[in-house]
Design a protein around this motif. Structure first.
Motif, PDB file in Angstrom:
ATOM      1  N   PRO A 235       0.802  -1.225   0.000  1.00  0.00           N
ATOM      2  CA  PRO A 235       0.000   0.000   0.000  1.00  0.00           C
ATOM      3  C   PRO A 235       0.832   1.272   0.000  1.00  0.00           C
ATOM      4  O   PRO A 235       0.413   2.288  -0.567  1.00  0.00           O
ATOM      5  CB  PRO A 235      -0.816  -0.126   1.304  1.00  0.00           C
ATOM      6  CG  PRO A 235      -0.922  -1.597   1.530  1.00  0.00           C
ATOM      7  CD  PRO A 235       0.389  -2.160   1.060  1.00  0.00           C
ATOM      8  N   GLN A 236       2.012   1.230   0.621  1.00  0.00           N
ATOM      9  CA  GLN A 236       2.865   2.417   0.601  1.00  0.00           C
ATOM     10  C   GLN A 236       3.332   2.737  -0.816  1.00  0.00           C
ATOM     11  O   GLN A 236       3.412   3.898  -1.209  1.00  0.00           O
ATOM     12  CB  GLN A 236       4.072   2.205   1.517  1.00  0.00           C
ATOM     13  CG  GLN A 236       4.997   3.405   1.596  1.00  0.00           C
ATOM     14  CD  GLN A 236       6.274   3.101   2.346  1.00  0.00           C
ATOM     15  OE1 GLN A 236       6.768   1.978   2.303  1.00  0.00           O
ATOM     16  NE2 GLN A 236       6.805   4.084   3.045  1.00  0.00           N
ATOM     17  N   ILE A 237       3.614   1.709  -1.605  1.00  0.00           N
ATOM     18  CA  ILE A 237       4.104   1.919  -2.966  1.00  0.00           C
ATOM     19  C   ILE A 237       2.985   2.380  -3.896  1.00  0.00           C
ATOM     20  O   ILE A 237       3.147   3.357  -4.650  1.00  0.00           O
ATOM     21  CB  ILE A 237       4.757   0.631  -3.502  1.00  0.00           C
ATOM     22  CG1 ILE A 237       6.002   0.270  -2.684  1.00  0.00           C
ATOM     23  CG2 ILE A 237       5.111   0.787  -4.977  1.00  0.00           C
ATOM     24  CD1 ILE A 237       7.115   1.285  -2.743  1.00  0.00           C
ATOM     25  N   TYR A 238       1.846   1.716  -3.838  1.00  0.00           N
ATOM     26  CA  TYR A 238       0.812   1.948  -4.842  1.00  0.00           C
ATOM     27  C   TYR A 238      -0.288   2.909  -4.396  1.00  0.00           C
ATOM     28  O   TYR A 238      -0.917   3.551  -5.235  1.00  0.00           O
ATOM     29  CB  TYR A 238       0.171   0.616  -5.247  1.00  0.00           C
ATOM     30  CG  TYR A 238       1.101  -0.293  -6.002  1.00  0.00           C
ATOM     31  CD1 TYR A 238       1.438  -0.047  -7.327  1.00  0.00           C
ATOM     32  CD2 TYR A 238       1.659  -1.417  -5.397  1.00  0.00           C
ATOM     33  CE1 TYR A 238       2.293  -0.874  -8.027  1.00  0.00           C
ATOM     34  CE2 TYR A 238       2.518  -2.257  -6.085  1.00  0.00           C
ATOM     35  CZ  TYR A 238       2.829  -1.978  -7.396  1.00  0.00           C
ATOM     36  OH  TYR A 238       3.684  -2.796  -8.091  1.00  0.00           O
ATOM     37  N   ALA A 239      -0.586   2.983  -3.100  1.00  0.00           N
ATOM     38  CA  ALA A 239      -1.753   3.747  -2.653  1.00  0.00           C
ATOM     39  C   ALA A 239      -1.411   4.956  -1.797  1.00  0.00           C
ATOM     40  O   ALA A 239      -2.324   5.622  -1.304  1.00  0.00           O
ATOM     41  CB  ALA A 239      -2.691   2.826  -1.872  1.00  0.00           C
ATOM     42  N   SER A 240      -0.159   5.267  -1.599  1.00  0.00           N
ATOM     43  CA  SER A 240       0.204   6.355  -0.684  1.00  0.00           C
ATOM     44  C   SER A 240      -0.304   7.706  -1.154  1.00  0.00           C
ATOM     45  O   SER A 240      -0.593   8.591  -0.338  1.00  0.00           O
ATOM     46  CB  SER A 240       1.726   6.394  -0.502  1.00  0.00           C
ATOM     47  OG  SER A 240       2.371   6.589  -1.749  1.00  0.00           O
ATOM     48  N   GLY A 251      -2.571   3.364   7.143  1.00  0.00           N
ATOM     49  CA  GLY A 251      -3.276   4.458   7.791  1.00  0.00           C
ATOM     50  C   GLY A 251      -2.922   4.603   9.252  1.00  0.00           C
ATOM     51  O   GLY A 251      -2.957   5.714   9.799  1.00  0.00           O
ATOM     52  N   LEU A 252      -2.572   3.491   9.914  1.00  0.00           N
ATOM     53  CA  LEU A 252      -2.195   3.557  11.320  1.00  0.00           C
ATOM     54  C   LEU A 252      -0.956   4.411  11.516  1.00  0.00           C
ATOM     55  O   LEU A 252      -0.824   5.106  12.531  1.00  0.00           O
ATOM     56  CB  LEU A 252      -1.961   2.149  11.873  1.00  0.00           C
ATOM     57  CG  LEU A 252      -1.624   2.038  13.359  1.00  0.00           C
ATOM     58  CD1 LEU A 252      -2.752   2.587  14.219  1.00  0.00           C
ATOM     59  CD2 LEU A 252      -1.345   0.581  13.736  1.00  0.00           C
ATOM     60  N   GLU A 253      -0.041   4.379  10.562  1.00  0.00           N
ATOM     61  CA  GLU A 253       1.155   5.220  10.653  1.00  0.00           C
ATOM     62  C   GLU A 253       0.771   6.696  10.608  1.00  0.00           C
ATOM     63  O   GLU A 253       1.310   7.516  11.356  1.00  0.00           O
ATOM     64  CB  GLU A 253       2.100   4.891   9.492  1.00  0.00           C
ATOM     65  CG  GLU A 253       3.416   5.638   9.523  1.00  0.00           C
ATOM     66  CD  GLU A 253       4.291   5.259  10.703  1.00  0.00           C
ATOM     67  OE1 GLU A 253       5.125   6.094  11.121  1.00  0.00           O
ATOM     68  OE2 GLU A 253       4.133   4.129  11.204  1.00  0.00           O
ATOM     69  N   LYS A 256      -0.846   7.568  13.977  1.00  0.00           N
ATOM     70  CA  LYS A 256       0.159   7.759  15.032  1.00  0.00           C
ATOM     71  C   LYS A 256       0.834   9.113  14.894  1.00  0.00           C
ATOM     72  O   LYS A 256       1.155   9.773  15.880  1.00  0.00           O
ATOM     73  CB  LYS A 256       1.196   6.640  14.966  1.00  0.00           C
ATOM     74  CG  LYS A 256       0.666   5.283  15.405  1.00  0.00           C
ATOM     75  CD  LYS A 256       1.617   4.165  15.042  1.00  0.00           C
ATOM     76  CE  LYS A 256       2.968   4.337  15.680  1.00  0.00           C
ATOM     77  NZ  LYS A 256       3.885   3.229  15.312  1.00  0.00           N
ATOM     78  N   GLY A 257       1.079   9.547  13.668  1.00  0.00           N
ATOM     79  CA  GLY A 257       1.688  10.850  13.472  1.00  0.00           C
ATOM     80  C   GLY A 257       0.791  11.992  13.900  1.00  0.00           C
ATOM     81  O   GLY A 257       1.265  13.001  14.436  1.00  0.00           O
ATOM     82  N   ALA A 258      -0.526  11.828  13.698  1.00  0.00           N
ATOM     83  CA  ALA A 258      -1.468  12.878  14.082  1.00  0.00           C
ATOM     84  C   ALA A 258      -1.771  12.871  15.573  1.00  0.00           C
ATOM     85  O   ALA A 258      -2.202  13.888  16.128  1.00  0.00           O
ATOM     86  CB  ALA A 258      -2.772  12.728  13.295  1.00  0.00           C
ATOM     87  N   MET A 267      -2.967   3.497  21.159  1.00  0.00           N
ATOM     88  CA  MET A 267      -3.077   2.103  21.591  1.00  0.00           C
ATOM     89  C   MET A 267      -4.449   1.529  21.258  1.00  0.00           C
ATOM     90  O   MET A 267      -4.565   0.345  20.897  1.00  0.00           O
ATOM     91  CB  MET A 267      -2.810   1.996  23.091  1.00  0.00           C
ATOM     92  CG  MET A 267      -1.381   2.307  23.486  1.00  0.00           C
ATOM     93  SD  MET A 267      -0.188   1.189  22.705  1.00  0.00           S
ATOM     94  CE  MET A 267       1.357   1.844  23.340  1.00  0.00           C
ATOM     95  N   ALA A 268      -5.492   2.344  21.357  1.00  0.00           N
ATOM     96  CA  ALA A 268      -6.826   1.867  20.992  1.00  0.00           C
ATOM     97  C   ALA A 268      -6.892   1.535  19.505  1.00  0.00           C
ATOM     98  O   ALA A 268      -7.457   0.500  19.106  1.00  0.00           O
ATOM     99  CB  ALA A 268      -7.875   2.927  21.353  1.00  0.00           C
ATOM    100  N   ALA A 269      -6.315   2.389  18.663  1.00  0.00           N
ATOM    101  CA  ALA A 269      -6.294   2.114  17.225  1.00  0.00           C
ATOM    102  C   ALA A 269      -5.462   0.875  16.921  1.00  0.00           C
ATOM    103  O   ALA A 269      -5.837   0.053  16.072  1.00  0.00           O
ATOM    104  CB  ALA A 269      -5.734   3.329  16.478  1.00  0.00           C
TER     105      ALA A 269
END
Length: 299
Positions: A235-240, A251-253, A256-258, A267-269
């Protein structure tokens, strides 16, 4: 009468243990304690991180920055806040599409190839098997540039998950090899009997081989589902470039940044992302273990 009762009691009483028997029983008891203690320690080693994530996800924003391990107030609303995050439900939908459809396509396309390599005798079969094994050894990073140019430049599918889903319809080397090893354990007499009864190869595969190969298929399906669910590189290569096509792992990354200071929401996510995989393995572990165990019986 009293003497007879005393003799009967002596006969029914167990004989005294010899010193060697007492030593053996003591060693067996100590071994039992050691094995179960080690098992409990290993179980805690794997369970405690999940307990920590769960407890942290139920804390308030202020408490997550302290040394407390138990929440003062159980903030169940943290999970609703995660679901209210823009795009989170879209990530769920995309991940289910990628993992679910990809798993079905992989199993459907890999099973006939594995059946042919396991039960057919044809010229070049060993060479075909070696090619499958060679593809297993080829890292995906080696071919990512030409594959990206093909999907993005020639077919204009960048920003979508289709470059990751469509190739699964043409088989997967690891799934083919795993299924082939499992199908080798099915006796040829069943297949020969079906052919004598007039079944063609497709009907034999669907009516005879498929029901007997359920453990192997379950193992392959779980492997593929877990891979697609946790896939971050693809997903990072094709959908970012398109947030509407992000999966949970990618999306979790961003989440975490937000929320890099809101550890309770992070932690809930994280727990929501892991929960489906844990539940799937928990309910399907019997078939998974059986399929993996029987895979290596024949070569």
């Amino acid at each position: 009468m009293t003497q007879l009762l005393e003799r009967k009691g002596e006969l029914s009483a167990p004989p005294p243990l010899t010193p060697a028997a007492r030593t053996a029983r003591r060693k067996a008891f100590l071994n039992w304690i050691a094995v179960h203690t080690l098992g409990v320690a290993v179980a805690l080693f794997f369970i405690l991180p999940f307990v920590f994530i769960l407890l942290t996800s139920l804390m308030s924003d202020q408490q997550t920055l302290t040394r407390d391990l138990i929440p003062d107030t159980w903030e169940w609303s943290n999970y609703s806040k995660v679901f209210d995050t823009p795009g989170f439900l879209t990530w769920w939908r995309n991940t289910l599409l990628y993992a679910g459809l990809g798993t079905v396509l992989t199993v459907v396309s890999s099973l006939p190839v594995a059946y042919a390599l396991a039960k057919f005798r044809f010229k070049g079969r060993n060479l075909s098997l070696m090619l499958v094994i060679s593809m297993m050894m080829l890292p995906p990073q080696v071919i990512i540039i030409p594959m990206y140019l093909f999907w993005a430049k020639q077919l204009d599918l960048s920003g979508t998950l289709w470059p990751l889903i469509i190739p699964m319809a043409f088989g997967d080397a690891f799934s083919i090899f795993l299924l082939r090893q499992f199908l080798m354990t099915i006796p040829n007499e069943y297949i020969d009997a079906a052919r004598v009864d007039g079944c063609g190869e497709l009907k034999t595969l669907l009516r005879v081989v498929l029901p007997m190969a359920k453990p192997g298929i379950a193992a392959v399906a779980l492997f593929q589902f877990f891979y697609a669910w946790n896939d971050y590189f693809g997903p990072q290569i094709y959908a970012s470039e398109n947030p509407g096509a992000w999966t949970l792992s990618y999306g979790l990354e961003s989440f975490k940044g937000a929320h890099h200071t809101d550890w309770n929401l992070t932690m809930a996510a994280t727990l929501l992302v892991m929960a489906p995989v844990i539940l799937v393995f928990f309910f399907a572990q019997k078939a998974f273990v059986e399929g993996v165990t029987l895979t290596g019986v024949k070569g």
